[in-house]
Design a protein around this motif. Structure first.
Motif, PDB file in Angstrom:
ATOM      1  N   ILE A 121      -0.792   1.364 -11.713  1.00 12.97           N
ATOM      2  CA  ILE A 121      -1.671   0.290 -11.242  1.00 12.97           C
ATOM      3  C   ILE A 121      -0.922  -0.617 -10.266  1.00 12.97           C
ATOM      4  O   ILE A 121      -1.432  -0.956  -9.185  1.00 12.97           O
ATOM      5  N   GLU A 122       0.272  -1.013 -10.648  1.00 12.49           N
ATOM      6  CA  GLU A 122       1.050  -1.897  -9.774  1.00 12.49           C
ATOM      7  C   GLU A 122       1.359  -1.212  -8.442  1.00 12.49           C
ATOM      8  O   GLU A 122       1.350  -1.847  -7.380  1.00 12.49           O
ATOM      9  N   VAL A 124      -0.495   1.067  -6.892  1.00 11.58           N
ATOM     10  CA  VAL A 124      -1.708   1.085  -6.062  1.00 11.58           C
ATOM     11  C   VAL A 124      -1.971  -0.297  -5.471  1.00 11.58           C
ATOM     12  O   VAL A 124      -2.325  -0.432  -4.289  1.00 11.58           O
ATOM     13  N   LYS A 125      -1.789  -1.326  -6.284  1.00 15.85           N
ATOM     14  CA  LYS A 125      -1.999  -2.680  -5.778  1.00 15.85           C
ATOM     15  C   LYS A 125      -1.012  -3.028  -4.668  1.00 15.85           C
ATOM     16  O   LYS A 125      -1.377  -3.658  -3.661  1.00 15.85           O
ATOM     17  N   ALA A 126       0.243  -2.631  -4.846  1.00 12.42           N
ATOM     18  CA  ALA A 126       1.256  -2.939  -3.841  1.00 12.42           C
ATOM     19  C   ALA A 126       0.981  -2.204  -2.534  1.00 12.42           C
ATOM     20  O   ALA A 126       1.167  -2.761  -1.439  1.00 12.42           O
ATOM     21  N   GLY A 128      -2.007  -1.162  -1.451  1.00 14.86           N
ATOM     22  CA  GLY A 128      -3.184  -1.769  -0.848  1.00 14.86           C
ATOM     23  C   GLY A 128      -4.164  -0.810  -0.208  1.00 14.86           C
ATOM     24  O   GLY A 128      -5.123  -1.244   0.448  1.00 14.86           O
ATOM     25  N   THR A 131      -8.659   0.348  -4.083  1.00 19.03           N
ATOM     26  CA  THR A 131      -8.965  -0.746  -5.007  1.00 19.03           C
ATOM     27  C   THR A 131      -9.044  -0.205  -6.429  1.00 19.03           C
ATOM     28  O   THR A 131      -9.897   0.644  -6.727  1.00 19.03           O
ATOM     29  N   PRO A 132      -8.176  -0.656  -7.343  1.00 20.10           N
ATOM     30  CA  PRO A 132      -8.271  -0.205  -8.739  1.00 20.10           C
ATOM     31  C   PRO A 132      -9.624  -0.547  -9.349  1.00 20.10           C
ATOM     32  O   PRO A 132     -10.113  -1.669  -9.199  1.00 20.10           O
ATOM     33  N   TRP A 133     -10.228   0.420 -10.011  1.00 21.60           N
ATOM     34  CA  TRP A 133     -11.559   0.221 -10.596  1.00 21.60           C
ATOM     35  C   TRP A 133     -11.606   0.554 -12.079  1.00 21.60           C
ATOM     36  O   TRP A 133     -12.235  -0.143 -12.863  1.00 21.60           O
ATOM     37  N   HIS A 157      -6.010  -6.049 -15.793  1.00 18.84           N
ATOM     38  CA  HIS A 157      -6.278  -5.757 -14.388  1.00 18.84           C
ATOM     39  C   HIS A 157      -7.782  -5.680 -14.089  1.00 18.84           C
ATOM     40  O   HIS A 157      -8.158  -5.318 -12.970  1.00 18.84           O
TER      41      HIS A 157
END
Length: 373
Positions: A121-122, A124-126, A128, A131-133, A157
């Protein structure tokens, strides 16, 4: 003596009069689709599964699709899932235009690793890019995933959490069903599952009445109040009355069969422990339904061939995880990597497992496995 990997005939012999009567009742009333047996089964499955609502559907894959469609998952959304699973877990994400993000497994239980989920998750967020769903966990081989750790990560999250219990309906963690931790739980009634019918079937368990209402629409072509005014894009995914009638009879003995499966699994564990053979680990507080009894050996292909020569069937789940399969190999691997997945795939092999495996046959399997090694 022929040995069945999963002996469905023994259970059928036990229930045959009740099953024949239940099927005859459907033939008599003629409501083959959405007959009274479906509603009764949904009610009894909800009671067993500690759920407020159950929706029966055509198969376990649709059981995953229905909640995601009802939530209107955005195209391009990132959904975190294991690769060490059957392809359907990943398939539904891709079908709806989402992006599967592969998460590694815990090396002992083969279920999704909480640390791996956090890293993915981190990552994917980093980056960009997506969008995590949501998160789809898998209760693999009959055992509940580590929801005490996984569920808080999903909540932190703001992600939907789907418990894919296709192999493990009936498993509990500290006395709680997977639905107690997840937004929905899903299952399959494929004949080889611990609770299986005599065809295809599946179900979604939820505690959200509004979500159930939308899923009911989706599973009937997106139906609205007017038969000829469908209000959303949907599926044709109904559990038929005959399968529901069969499942009602099987559900009546399911709790006893889970007990029998655990007794057989413990005999395997006690009899097979050795330096060259690894037996399954069960998470503390978990009651497994033991869909498979998966061991690890240095060379599973040779081991399986030798066992077959001696009349004992085996099966491999999963020598080629989803991230290595042609249709799914281009999807992203989470930031934590898949080291445990790629190690496990080279060693796992499953032995015969079902509630009616007698002790003499099981002892022969155990001794043959040990001598083969």
């Amino acid at each position: 003596m022929a040995i069945d990997f999963i002996d469905l005939k023994a259970q059928q012999a036990r229930l045959r009069p009740q099953i024949d009567s239940a099927i005859a009742a459907v033939l008599d009333h003629g409501q083959y689709i959405l007959g009274p047996e479906v509603k009764q089964f949904e009610s009894e499955l909800a009671r067993f599964g500690q759920a407020e609502h159950v929706l029966g559907c055509a198969n376990g894959t649709d059981a995953l699709l229905l909640p995601m469609m009802a939530w209107e998952m955005p195209r391009g959304a990132a959904v975190f899932c294991p690769s060490f699973t059957y392809c359907a877990t990943v398939e539904v994400i891709a079908l709806l235009g989402g992006v599967p993000i592969y998460v590694d497994i815990d090396r002992d239980t083969y279920n999704m690793c909480p640390d791996g989920l956090s890293k993915a998750i981190e990552g994917v967020k980093a980056e960009g890019k997506y969008t995590p769903w949501g998160v789809i966990t898998v209760d693999l081989f009959g055992q509940s995933a580590d929801y005490d750790r996984l569920a808080p990560i999903a909540r932190e999250h703001g992600l939907k959490l789907i418990a894919d219990s296709a192999q493990a309906f009936g498993t509990t963690l500290n006395g709680k069903q997977p639905l107690d931790y997840a937004d929905v739980a899903t299952t399959s009634f494929f004949p080889a599952k611990p609770l299986g019918c005599y065809g295809d079937g599946g179900a979604v368990l939820t505690n959200n009445a509004e979500h159930l209402r939308i899923m009911r629409s989706v599973h009937m072509h997106g139906s609205g109040r007017d038969k000829y005014d469908n209000v959303r894009v949907g599926l044709n995914s109904r559990l038929d009355s005959i399968q529901a009638a069969i499942l009602l009879q099987k559900l009546s003995i399911f709790e006893e069969e889970i007990t029998l499966r655990n007794k057989i699994a413990q005999r395997y564990i006690d009899g097979l422990k050795s330096n060259t053979l690894r037996v399954p680990s069960v998470l503390k507080g978990v009651i497994s339904t033991w869909a498979q009894f998966t061991i690890e050996v240095p060379d599973p292909d040779s081991f399986g061939a030798a066992m077959r020569e001696k009349g004992i069937p085996t099966a491999r789940y999963y020598p080629k995880p989803v991230h290595k399969q042609t249709a799914y190999q281009d999807h992203p691997i989470g930031a934590g990597g898949l080291a445990n997945t790629e190690d496990a795939m080279t060693k796992v092999i499953a032995l015969p497992m079902h509630p009616y495996l007698d002790e003499d046959t099981q002892d022969m399997i155990i001794e043959t496995a040990k001598s083969t090694l």
